[in-house]
Scaffold this motif. Structure first.
Motif, mmCIF file in Angstrom:
data_model
loop_
_atom_site.group_PDB
_atom_site.id
_atom_site.type_symbol
_atom_site.label_atom_id
_atom_site.label_comp_id
_atom_site.label_asym_id
_atom_site.label_seq_id
_atom_site.Cartn_x
_atom_site.Cartn_y
_atom_site.Cartn_z
ATOM 1 N N GLU A 62 0.827 -1.042 0.099
ATOM 2 C CA GLU A 62 -0.001 -0.060 -0.064
ATOM 3 C C GLU A 62 0.956 1.291 0.069
ATOM 4 O OE1 GLU A 62 -3.962 -0.502 2.421
ATOM 5 O OE2 GLU A 62 -2.276 -1.541 3.587
ATOM 6 N N VAL A 63 0.446 2.274 -0.490
ATOM 7 C CA VAL A 63 1.239 3.559 -0.626
ATOM 8 C C VAL A 63 0.754 4.438 0.496
ATOM 9 C CG1 VAL A 63 1.363 5.420 -2.038
ATOM 10 C CG2 VAL A 63 1.469 3.367 -3.138
ATOM 11 N N ILE A 64 1.939 5.041 0.851
ATOM 12 C CA ILE A 64 1.669 6.169 2.078
ATOM 13 C C ILE A 64 2.319 7.392 1.410
ATOM 14 C CG2 ILE A 64 2.384 6.917 4.225
ATOM 15 C CD1 ILE A 64 2.703 4.081 5.111
ATOM 16 N N LEU A 65 1.409 8.631 1.433
ATOM 17 C CA LEU A 65 1.912 9.758 0.946
ATOM 18 C C LEU A 65 2.706 10.393 1.823
ATOM 19 C CD1 LEU A 65 1.482 11.909 -1.379
ATOM 20 C CD2 LEU A 65 -0.434 12.842 -0.219
ATOM 21 N N LEU A 66 3.856 10.964 1.661
ATOM 22 C CA LEU A 66 4.724 11.702 2.341
ATOM 23 C C LEU A 66 4.683 12.963 1.919
ATOM 24 C CD1 LEU A 66 8.004 9.562 2.003
ATOM 25 C CD2 LEU A 66 6.213 9.414 3.743
ATOM 26 N N GLY A 67 4.322 13.572 0.609
ATOM 27 C CA GLY A 67 4.211 14.816 0.152
ATOM 28 C C GLY A 67 4.520 15.133 -1.212
ATOM 29 N N LEU A 68 4.335 16.444 -1.375
ATOM 30 C CA LEU A 68 4.615 16.692 -2.878
ATOM 31 C C LEU A 68 6.059 17.653 -2.857
ATOM 32 C CD1 LEU A 68 1.248 17.986 -4.132
ATOM 33 C CD2 LEU A 68 2.034 15.766 -4.463
ATOM 34 N N ASP A 69 6.775 17.475 -3.796
ATOM 35 C CA ASP A 69 7.877 18.515 -3.891
ATOM 36 C C ASP A 69 7.657 19.591 -4.781
ATOM 37 O OD1 ASP A 69 7.948 17.662 -6.857
ATOM 38 O OD2 ASP A 69 9.486 16.568 -6.869
ATOM 39 N N ALA A 70 8.684 20.469 -4.973
ATOM 40 C CA ALA A 70 8.453 21.680 -5.707
ATOM 41 C C ALA A 70 7.901 21.579 -6.976
ATOM 42 C CB ALA A 70 9.733 22.486 -5.752
ATOM 43 N N GLN A 71 8.191 20.358 -7.761
ATOM 44 C CA GLN A 71 7.743 19.953 -9.094
ATOM 45 C C GLN A 71 6.180 19.577 -9.155
ATOM 46 O OE1 GLN A 71 11.019 19.215 -8.358
ATOM 47 N NE2 GLN A 71 11.449 21.309 -9.027
ATOM 48 N N ASP A 72 5.723 19.353 -7.795
ATOM 49 C CA ASP A 72 4.257 18.872 -7.707
ATOM 50 C C ASP A 72 4.308 17.304 -7.835
ATOM 51 O OD1 ASP A 72 1.726 19.509 -6.666
ATOM 52 O OD2 ASP A 72 1.031 19.433 -8.867
ATOM 53 N N ARG A 73 5.212 16.550 -7.848
ATOM 54 C CA ARG A 73 5.548 15.164 -7.696
ATOM 55 C C ARG A 73 4.994 14.522 -6.451
ATOM 56 N NH1 ARG A 73 11.281 13.921 -10.451
ATOM 57 N NH2 ARG A 73 11.844 15.290 -8.353
ATOM 58 N N ALA A 74 4.387 13.637 -6.194
ATOM 59 C CA ALA A 74 4.035 12.950 -5.171
ATOM 60 C C ALA A 74 5.273 11.869 -4.917
ATOM 61 C CB ALA A 74 2.894 11.999 -5.550
ATOM 62 N N HIS A 75 5.764 12.048 -3.314
ATOM 63 C CA HIS A 75 6.532 10.923 -2.923
ATOM 64 C C HIS A 75 5.950 10.170 -1.898
ATOM 65 C CE1 HIS A 75 9.311 13.975 -4.950
ATOM 66 N NE2 HIS A 75 10.328 13.525 -4.410
ATOM 67 N N VAL A 76 6.206 8.994 -1.951
ATOM 68 C CA VAL A 76 5.341 8.123 -1.238
ATOM 69 C C VAL A 76 6.630 6.985 -0.905
ATOM 70 C CG1 VAL A 76 3.299 8.394 -2.762
ATOM 71 C CG2 VAL A 76 5.050 6.539 -3.115
ATOM 72 N N ALA A 77 5.962 6.183 0.467
ATOM 73 C CA ALA A 77 6.662 5.213 0.821
ATOM 74 C C ALA A 77 5.635 4.008 0.982
ATOM 75 C CB ALA A 77 7.045 5.317 2.336
ATOM 76 N N ALA A 78 6.299 2.868 0.604
ATOM 77 C CA ALA A 78 5.632 1.603 0.606
ATOM 78 C C ALA A 78 5.341 0.731 1.940
ATOM 79 C CB ALA A 78 6.062 0.482 -0.302
ATOM 80 N N LEU A 79 4.061 0.564 2.282
ATOM 81 C CA LEU A 79 3.675 -0.514 3.346
ATOM 82 C C LEU A 79 3.403 -1.726 2.931
ATOM 83 C CD1 LEU A 79 3.088 -0.482 6.308
ATOM 84 C CD2 LEU A 79 0.558 -0.027 5.770
ATOM 85 N N LEU A 80 4.571 -2.580 3.199
ATOM 86 C CA LEU A 80 4.312 -4.193 2.754
ATOM 87 C C LEU A 80 3.289 -4.769 3.328
ATOM 88 C CD1 LEU A 80 8.167 -4.806 2.740
ATOM 89 C CD2 LEU A 80 6.648 -3.934 0.797
ATOM 90 N N PRO A 81 2.624 -5.746 2.653
ATOM 91 C CA PRO A 81 1.437 -6.338 3.479
ATOM 92 C C PRO A 81 1.674 -7.330 4.577
ATOM 93 C CG PRO A 81 2.186 -7.546 1.374
ATOM 94 C CD PRO A 81 2.992 -6.170 1.278
ATOM 95 N N ASP A 82 3.161 -7.686 4.851
ATOM 96 C CA ASP A 82 3.432 -8.586 5.910
ATOM 97 C C ASP A 82 4.039 -7.627 6.763
ATOM 98 O OD1 ASP A 82 5.604 -8.158 4.519
ATOM 99 O OD2 ASP A 82 6.256 -10.184 4.745
ATOM 100 N N SER A 83 4.039 -6.373 6.760
ATOM 101 C CA SER A 83 4.824 -5.433 7.720
ATOM 102 C C SER A 83 4.270 -5.800 9.201
ATOM 103 C CB SER A 83 4.522 -4.077 7.317
ATOM 104 O OG SER A 83 5.155 -3.040 8.137
ATOM 105 N N GLY A 84 5.105 -5.956 10.045
ATOM 106 C CA GLY A 84 4.654 -6.078 11.606
ATOM 107 C C GLY A 84 4.248 -7.621 11.777
ATOM 108 N N GLU A 85 4.329 -8.421 11.017
ATOM 109 C CA GLU A 85 3.793 -9.831 11.355
ATOM 110 C C GLU A 85 5.107 -10.561 11.799
ATOM 111 O OE1 GLU A 85 1.600 -11.687 8.194
ATOM 112 O OE2 GLU A 85 0.126 -10.189 8.330
ATOM 113 N N GLY A 86 5.082 -10.990 13.205
ATOM 114 C CA GLY A 86 6.252 -11.734 13.505
ATOM 115 C C GLY A 86 7.481 -11.236 13.845
#
Length: 290
Positions: A62-86
């Protein structure tokens, strides 16, 4: 004053996009930038965070929006489906801290937001109210329960970090397991029903047995391990008698202002100062300047 580490981010947090899934989807095009991470460790190139395109988004992430840069481009981080399991809670390593210390100004702020958000999502897969599963919403800045629809939002834990001063000297402490010779400002979490000033006085009294008054705010810093707000203060000590709580500190000592200045300037001394990206370094620098 030099801005504390993990501050000065350059991305527009774009709150309006968090409430508009259609507009957010339109931003997630070929221009969008995906933060390169190995777990929670960033890839760094020439002192800057490394980015790639959404073509490299892992399957099911899943995508987490971090913000937009000066060129109006979206910067994101990826939340993996198994994040946090075990997994055990994400820890910071000396190698990671060395990497972050070499980042250009503002870059660590973007990483701090990404790391804190990813770690929070990994630890909040289930609703604190009813125990059911939750899902990501608001572009990654919240989770909602699938059963009772309770909304949960990333928390920030306030922490006071402070110097007590007496007769031109600063009270510094040493925590257990710290690097050899490292001394820093005392610190502790705020408790429910407590002001910043009250927390400063309580923590210094508990850890070092020193009573203080006249608490003064200096600066603040986000600290993404996992997600705290460090609130830096200076307080006046009524006397210099130390009664150390060895459950909290390994040692504490009073250090004259001239000696603090010398150590911060790189001269040899009786203690190793906190690293420049820590707000304790900013606090000591401001205090040493008078």
């Amino acid at each position: 004053m030099t801005p504390p580490g993990f501050t000065g981010g350059t991305l527009d947090r774009a709150d309006a996009l968090r409430h508009d899934p259609a507009a957010l989807s339109a931003k997630l095009d070929w221009r969008a930038r995906l933060l390169r991470l190995d777990g929670l460790t960033p890839a760094i190139e020439d002192g800057r965070l490394a980015w790639t395109s959404l073509a490299d988004l892992p399957e099911g992430a899943e995508v987490i929006l971090l913000g937009l840069d000066a060129q109006d481009r979206a910067h994101v981080a990826a939340l993996l489906p198994d994040s946090g399991e075990g997994t055990t809670p994400a820890m910071r390593s000396p190698a990671l801290m060395q990497m972050l210390g070499a980042l250009h100004a503002g870059e660590a702020a973007t990483y701090a937001a990404a790391r804190s958000l990813l770690d929070w999502h990994a630890r909040h897969r289930f609703c604190a109210r009813c125990g059911s599963t939750t899902h990501l919403f608001r572009a990654g800045w919240g989770r909602q329960c699938d059963a009772c629809y309770t909304e949960h939002f990333p928390r920030v834990d306030p922490v006071v970090i402070m110097i007590a001063e007496h007769d031109g000297r600063a009270l510094l402490g040493r925590g257990k397991g710290w690097p050899a010779g490292r001394y820093s400002a005392l610190a502790g979490f705020l408790e429910p029903g407590e002001s910043v000033e009250e927390a400063v006085a309580r923590e210094i009294a508990e850890e070092a047995g020193v009573c203080v008054t006249n608490v003064r705010y200096v600066a603040s810093q986000p600290w993404p391990f996992p997600s705290s707000l460090m609130i830096a203060c200076v307080a006046e000590a009524q006397d210099d008698a130390i009664a150390l709580d060895t459950n909290e500190l390994e040692d504490a000592m009073w250090v004259p202002r001239d000696l603090v200045r010398a150590v911060l300037a790189g001269e040899p001394g009786p203690f190793l100062p906190p690293p420049p990206y820590a707000i304790a370094h900013t606090l000591l620098t401001e205090w040493a300047a008078g």
